[in-house]
Design an enzyme around this catalytic site. Structure first.
Site, mmCIF file in Angstrom:
data_model
loop_
_atom_site.group_PDB
_atom_site.id
_atom_site.type_symbol
_atom_site.label_atom_id
_atom_site.label_comp_id
_atom_site.label_asym_id
_atom_site.label_seq_id
_atom_site.Cartn_x
_atom_site.Cartn_y
_atom_site.Cartn_z
ATOM 1 N N SER A 56 0.841 -1.203 0.000
ATOM 2 C CA SER A 56 0.000 0.000 0.000
ATOM 3 C C SER A 56 0.874 1.250 0.000
ATOM 4 O O SER A 56 0.494 2.282 -0.534
ATOM 5 C CB SER A 56 -0.949 0.006 1.201
ATOM 6 N N PHE B 76 7.319 -2.812 11.030
ATOM 7 C CA PHE B 76 7.308 -1.487 10.385
ATOM 8 C C PHE B 76 5.938 -1.153 9.801
ATOM 9 O O PHE B 76 5.669 0.014 9.511
ATOM 10 C CB PHE B 76 8.309 -1.443 9.222
ATOM 11 N N LYS C 294 1.288 6.392 8.430
ATOM 12 C CA LYS C 294 2.145 7.364 9.127
ATOM 13 C C LYS C 294 1.946 8.824 8.734
ATOM 14 O O LYS C 294 2.791 9.662 9.065
ATOM 15 C CB LYS C 294 3.611 6.978 8.897
ATOM 16 N N SER D 170 7.595 6.349 17.506
ATOM 17 C CA SER D 170 7.866 7.658 16.903
ATOM 18 C C SER D 170 8.009 8.738 17.961
ATOM 19 O O SER D 170 7.327 8.714 18.990
ATOM 20 C CB SER D 170 6.707 8.006 15.970
ATOM 21 N N THR E 264 6.768 11.381 17.662
ATOM 22 C CA THR E 264 5.471 12.057 17.668
ATOM 23 C C THR E 264 4.781 11.900 19.025
ATOM 24 O O THR E 264 3.951 12.719 19.413
ATOM 25 C CB THR E 264 4.575 11.518 16.529
ATOM 26 N N TYR F 23 -2.710 9.681 14.599
ATOM 27 C CA TYR F 23 -1.510 8.885 14.309
ATOM 28 C C TYR F 23 -0.704 8.677 15.594
ATOM 29 O O TYR F 23 -0.314 7.556 15.944
ATOM 30 C CB TYR F 23 -0.667 9.598 13.242
ATOM 31 N N LYS G 202 0.213 5.201 17.974
ATOM 32 C CA LYS G 202 1.567 4.773 18.380
ATOM 33 C C LYS G 202 1.619 4.618 19.903
ATOM 34 O O LYS G 202 2.199 3.669 20.424
ATOM 35 C CB LYS G 202 2.617 5.790 17.910
#
Ligand code: UFG
Length: 376
Positions: A35, A102, A106, A146, A148, A170, A174
């Site tokens: 994808s 992984f 994102k 992340s 983030t 997002y 996480k």
């Protein structure tokens, strides 16, 4: 040597990590739904690892052994599908010793308009993966987390102990997966789990054969800047010139994707060598660079001029995000080795040789791929 399953191994960070693992003697099984990854990336990883040309013409020849004695396998599959995961765990006799996870969505902006997709792929996908790991007796996992998670904090540098305060779906997914993995690690003996919090991974393998190939308009600075340099975009919009930083533009911790790939190898080594544990580490350089510093470094390194304009701030951005990477050095002897100039040189080598990313020379396998054997 460990047989390692890479979910999302055809994507940007997964493909570079797959190469680093092959080059240190591991066996690699990639499961990817393509994808946001590309089979062509995995074919090129096989080439770079010296496993021989990997394409349709060679498929019959490799049907027996797979390239390089079956050290690399590619399965087209979705992490939310137990059947696809079972196929990946069983490939070439099974025996997966560790998973590097992984696979996930994102893009921050997209997560705000499609939150359910983010919860489904990122969270449900990880639940399905853990269930498959339990079924197949594998308890070693490295998770792509992340920075983030730290939200818009202006703490500089950011240690792993900083509060987690994501500000978009997002980031929430996480954080949820980190929480879930912490619960799993505490639920039974034997789990070896690393949560690796990436800062800003950029650059490409120095060969220029593999790199970042975003779908559509790049969200992130570095791929956008590369496309401006290559003439695919007219100019770079710099989001905000009034941040409380040296030159008014946002400061980030950029790390070369090959440093990041090697960090995964080190995390895997530590997990396998030490008693079961949950390891949480920042992966960053510890150095901050502003948007304009990156633009100048790219121009100087590559002898180019990049047109740009300073525009308004992007919602949700912070002024500064820089890792405190000392824990990664203490716990696994890892630190970044490559410079901003290396990042700019290698990123441009990839972009200039592949102006349309993998699309210019794409490999479209159909059906399931085992080694180089294609089973439709
Ligand atoms: N920027 C621009 N122009 C652009 C794109 C970005 O000026 O076209 C600026 C941003 O404002 C920021 C810097 O460049 O100051 C870096 O932005 P990126 O989008 O490249 O990276 P972010 O730091 O915003 O986000 C990245 C990842 C996220 C991750 C986050 C963790 O993309 O997935 O790091 O901090 F969550």
């Amino acid at each position: 040597m460990t047989k390692v399953l890479l979910t999302g191994g055809a994507g940007f960070i997964g493909s570079h990590t797959g190469l680093a693992l092959l080059q240190t003697g591991h066996q690699v099984v990639v499961v990817d739904d393509f994808s946001n990854g590309n089979a062509e990336a995995v074919r090129r990883v096989a080439e770079l690892a010296g496993l021989g040309p990997w394409g349709q013409a060679a498929a019959d020849h490799w049907a027996e052994a797979g390239p390089g004695g079956s050290r690399l396998h590619l399965i087209q599959g979705d992490v939310r599908s137990p059947q696809d995961l079972d196929r990946a765990f069983a490939v070439s006799g099974g025996g997966i010793g560790a998973v590097l996870h992984f696979a996930g969505l994102k893009a921050v902006g997209e997560s705000m308009t499609q939150p359910l997709r983010y919860w489904d792929v990122n969270v449900t996908g990880t639940v399905r993966l853990l269930e498959a790991m339990v079924r197949h007796g594998c308890q070693t996992l490295v998770f792509s987390s992340s920075a983030t998670l730290y939200g818009t904090t202006d703490t500089v540098p950011i240690p792993e102990t900083a509060p987690l305060q994501p500000i978009n779906p997002y980031g929430y997914t996480k954080a949820a997966v980190e929480r879930m993995l912490t619960d799993v690690a505490a639920s039974a003996p034997g789990w070896r789990i690393a949560l690796l919090r990436y800062f800003n991974p950029v650059g490409a393998h120095p060969s220029g054969r593999i790199g970042e190939d975003p779908n559509g308009l790049p969200n992130n600075l570095f791929p956008f800047l590369c496309q401006v340099a290559g003439g695919r975009r007219q100019r770079l919009d710099v989001f905000g010139g009034d941040w409380p930083t040296g030159d008014g533009t946002g400061v980030r911790d950029y790390l070369h994707v090959m440093d990041l790939a090697e960090g995964h190898g080190r995390a895997l080594d530590v997990l396998l060598a030490e008693p079961p544990q949950l390891l949480t580490l920042n992966l960053g350089s510890g150095q901050g660079h502003s948007v304009l510093e990156l633009v100048r470094a790219f121009e100087t390194t590559n002898g180019l001029t990049l047109p740009y304009a300073v525009v308004g701030r992007r919602p949700g951005d912070s002024a500064v995000s820089v890792a405190d990477p000392r824990q990664a050095e203490r716990r696994m002897g890892w630190r970044t080795r490559r410079s901003l100039a290396d990042i700019c040189r290698d990123g441009w080598a990839w972009q200039s040789a592949n102006p349309q990313g993998y699309r210019s020379n794409e490999w479209h396998p159909t059906g399931e791929l085992i080694g180089a054997q294609q089973v439709s």
